[in-house]
Design a protein around this motif. Structure first.
Motif, PDB file in Angstrom:
ATOM      1  N   GLN A  94       0.700  -1.263   0.011  1.00  0.00           N
ATOM      2  CA  GLN A  94      -0.024   0.009  -0.079  1.00  0.00           C
ATOM      3  C   GLN A  94       0.859   1.061  -0.035  1.00  0.00           C
ATOM      4  O   GLN A  94       0.486   2.477  -0.860  1.00  0.00           O
ATOM      5  CB  GLN A  94      -0.763   0.096   1.179  1.00  0.00           C
ATOM      6  CG  GLN A  94      -2.028   1.016   1.466  1.00  0.00           C
ATOM      7  CD  GLN A  94      -3.283   0.968   0.622  1.00  0.00           C
ATOM      8  OE1 GLN A  94      -3.182   0.184  -0.416  1.00  0.00           O
ATOM      9  NE2 GLN A  94      -3.785   1.871   0.781  1.00  0.00           N
ATOM     10  N   LYS A  95       2.142   1.088   0.830  1.00  0.00           N
ATOM     11  CA  LYS A  95       2.566   2.477   0.995  1.00  0.00           C
ATOM     12  C   LYS A  95       4.091   2.306   0.702  1.00  0.00           C
ATOM     13  O   LYS A  95       4.679   1.337   0.763  1.00  0.00           O
ATOM     14  CB  LYS A  95       2.507   3.036   2.684  1.00  0.00           C
ATOM     15  CG  LYS A  95       0.964   3.511   2.977  1.00  0.00           C
ATOM     16  CD  LYS A  95       1.164   3.987   4.177  1.00  0.00           C
ATOM     17  CE  LYS A  95      -0.566   4.343   4.485  1.00  0.00           C
ATOM     18  NZ  LYS A  95      -0.665   5.715   3.970  1.00  0.00           N
ATOM     19  N   GLY A  96       4.838   3.400   0.502  1.00  0.00           N
ATOM     20  CA  GLY A  96       6.462   3.169   0.187  1.00  0.00           C
ATOM     21  C   GLY A  96       6.783   3.130  -1.083  1.00  0.00           C
ATOM     22  O   GLY A  96       8.218   3.179  -1.186  1.00  0.00           O
ATOM     23  N   THR A  97       6.059   2.839  -2.180  1.00  0.00           N
ATOM     24  CA  THR A  97       6.613   2.681  -3.580  1.00  0.00           C
ATOM     25  C   THR A  97       6.723   3.804  -4.166  1.00  0.00           C
ATOM     26  O   THR A  97       7.449   3.989  -5.417  1.00  0.00           O
ATOM     27  CB  THR A  97       5.900   1.656  -4.239  1.00  0.00           C
ATOM     28  OG1 THR A  97       4.461   1.891  -4.254  1.00  0.00           O
ATOM     29  CG2 THR A  97       5.740   0.251  -3.314  1.00  0.00           C
ATOM     30  N   GLY A  98       5.884   4.849  -3.937  1.00  0.00           N
ATOM     31  CA  GLY A  98       5.778   6.024  -4.661  1.00  0.00           C
ATOM     32  C   GLY A  98       4.760   5.825  -5.796  1.00  0.00           C
ATOM     33  O   GLY A  98       4.490   6.778  -6.486  1.00  0.00           O
ATOM     34  N   ARG A  99       4.100   4.583  -5.795  1.00  0.00           N
ATOM     35  CA  ARG A  99       3.077   4.669  -6.878  1.00  0.00           C
ATOM     36  C   ARG A  99       1.695   4.562  -6.348  1.00  0.00           C
ATOM     37  O   ARG A  99       1.487   4.425  -5.024  1.00  0.00           O
ATOM     38  CB  ARG A  99       3.202   3.049  -7.662  1.00  0.00           C
ATOM     39  CG  ARG A  99       4.489   3.216  -8.522  1.00  0.00           C
ATOM     40  CD  ARG A  99       4.768   1.615  -9.028  1.00  0.00           C
ATOM     41  NE  ARG A  99       5.136   0.604  -8.131  1.00  0.00           N
ATOM     42  CZ  ARG A  99       5.571  -0.569  -8.482  1.00  0.00           C
ATOM     43  NH1 ARG A  99       5.499  -0.889  -9.769  1.00  0.00           N
ATOM     44  NH2 ARG A  99       5.958  -1.445  -7.616  1.00  0.00           N
ATOM     45  N   ALA A 100       0.675   4.926  -7.390  1.00  0.00           N
ATOM     46  CA  ALA A 100      -0.759   4.844  -6.674  1.00  0.00           C
ATOM     47  C   ALA A 100      -0.959   3.751  -5.909  1.00  0.00           C
ATOM     48  O   ALA A 100      -0.575   2.505  -6.470  1.00  0.00           O
ATOM     49  CB  ALA A 100      -1.734   5.345  -7.993  1.00  0.00           C
ATOM     50  N   ARG A 101      -1.888   3.592  -5.024  1.00  0.00           N
ATOM     51  CA  ARG A 101      -2.325   2.546  -4.261  1.00  0.00           C
ATOM     52  C   ARG A 101      -3.251   1.839  -5.227  1.00  0.00           C
ATOM     53  O   ARG A 101      -4.112   2.384  -5.936  1.00  0.00           O
ATOM     54  CB  ARG A 101      -2.920   2.823  -3.118  1.00  0.00           C
ATOM     55  CG  ARG A 101      -4.134   3.926  -3.203  1.00  0.00           C
ATOM     56  CD  ARG A 101      -4.594   4.542  -1.820  1.00  0.00           C
ATOM     57  NE  ARG A 101      -5.674   5.348  -2.025  1.00  0.00           N
ATOM     58  CZ  ARG A 101      -6.164   6.060  -1.048  1.00  0.00           C
ATOM     59  NH1 ARG A 101      -5.530   5.888   0.237  1.00  0.00           N
ATOM     60  NH2 ARG A 101      -7.002   6.905  -1.098  1.00  0.00           N
ATOM     61  N   VAL A 102      -3.121   0.460  -5.170  1.00  0.00           N
ATOM     62  CA  VAL A 102      -3.888  -0.331  -5.879  1.00  0.00           C
ATOM     63  C   VAL A 102      -4.166  -1.680  -5.414  1.00  0.00           C
ATOM     64  O   VAL A 102      -3.440  -2.185  -4.696  1.00  0.00           O
ATOM     65  CB  VAL A 102      -3.470  -0.605  -7.396  1.00  0.00           C
ATOM     66  CG1 VAL A 102      -2.180  -1.164  -7.463  1.00  0.00           C
ATOM     67  CG2 VAL A 102      -4.601  -1.312  -8.175  1.00  0.00           C
TER      68      VAL A 102
END
Length: 209
Positions: A67-75
């Motif tokens: 959910q968090k920490g990747t810098g990408r939108a949550r999906v």
């Protein structure tokens, strides 16, 4: 009663026919004709269009990334409609588009279009039309004799497969019979070709309403 000229298949005048004002002398009821045509077109729709929702496409299951920490939108799923190969949001599903209208309204509309054809001099009455066998060339010859070179509807008293097959391969020429005549097919025809027997049957049926 209005009088109309009766022709034979050679295009020659052979008599006159009195037409019922109750069928062929009515004012054009645009609203009712419009509603009946919409109904007939809706009833022709197959309603087979279908797409898959996110619950029906393959894939998904595991969350693609945390959910968090990747810098990408949550999906949450690869079946998300936003994704390529994902489900379709609010797409079409098989359904029945057909509905019906009161018989009285349908008859009012049919009287309207028949009256309009007579008023526009687009009604051709034949003393009879029979064929021993299907023959496209013979049907073409008859239409030429009647000086019909546009979209036409040929109406007989009963269904006659020889006439139907003779007209099948002629562009813009359709056939029908008195018991199945409908508003849309009459309306789209530039010329309405009817036999005397077909007119008598239609007057008997529509005259009762």
């Amino acid at each position: 009663m209005a009088k109309a000229t009766v022709l034979n298949i050679e295009g020659e005048r052979v008599g006159e026919l009195e037409l019922s004002d109750a069928i062929f002398g009515q004012e054009f009821n645009e609203a009712t004709v419009h509603n009946v045509v919409l109904m007939q077109l809706a009833n022709k729709r197959q309603g087979t269009s279908s797409t898959k929702t996110r619950a029906e496409v393959s894939g998904g299951g595991k969350k693609p990334w945390r959910q968090k920490g990747t810098g990408r939108a949550r999906v949450g799923s690869s079946r998300n409609p936003v994704w390529r190969s994902g489900g379709i949001a609010f797409g079409p599903k098989p359904r029945d588009y057909s509905y019906t209208m009161p018989k009285k309204a349908r008859r009012v509309a049919l009287r309207s279009v028949l009256s309009a054809k007579l008023a526009a001099d687009s009604l051709i009455i034949l003393d009879g039309l029979t064929m021993d066998q299907p023959k496209t060339k013979e049907m073409i010859r008859i239409l030429e004799n009647l000086k019909v070179d546009s979209r036409a509807l040929v109406v007989t008293a009963q269904s006659d497969m020889n006439i139907v097959r003779s007209a099948n391969n002629i562009p813009k020429v359709d056939t029908s019979y008195a018991g199945s005549l409908n508003v849309y097919e009459v309306l789209v025809a530039d010329k309405l070709i009817m036999t005397q027997d077909a007119i008598k049957m239609i007057e008997e049926v529509l005259g009762d309403a």
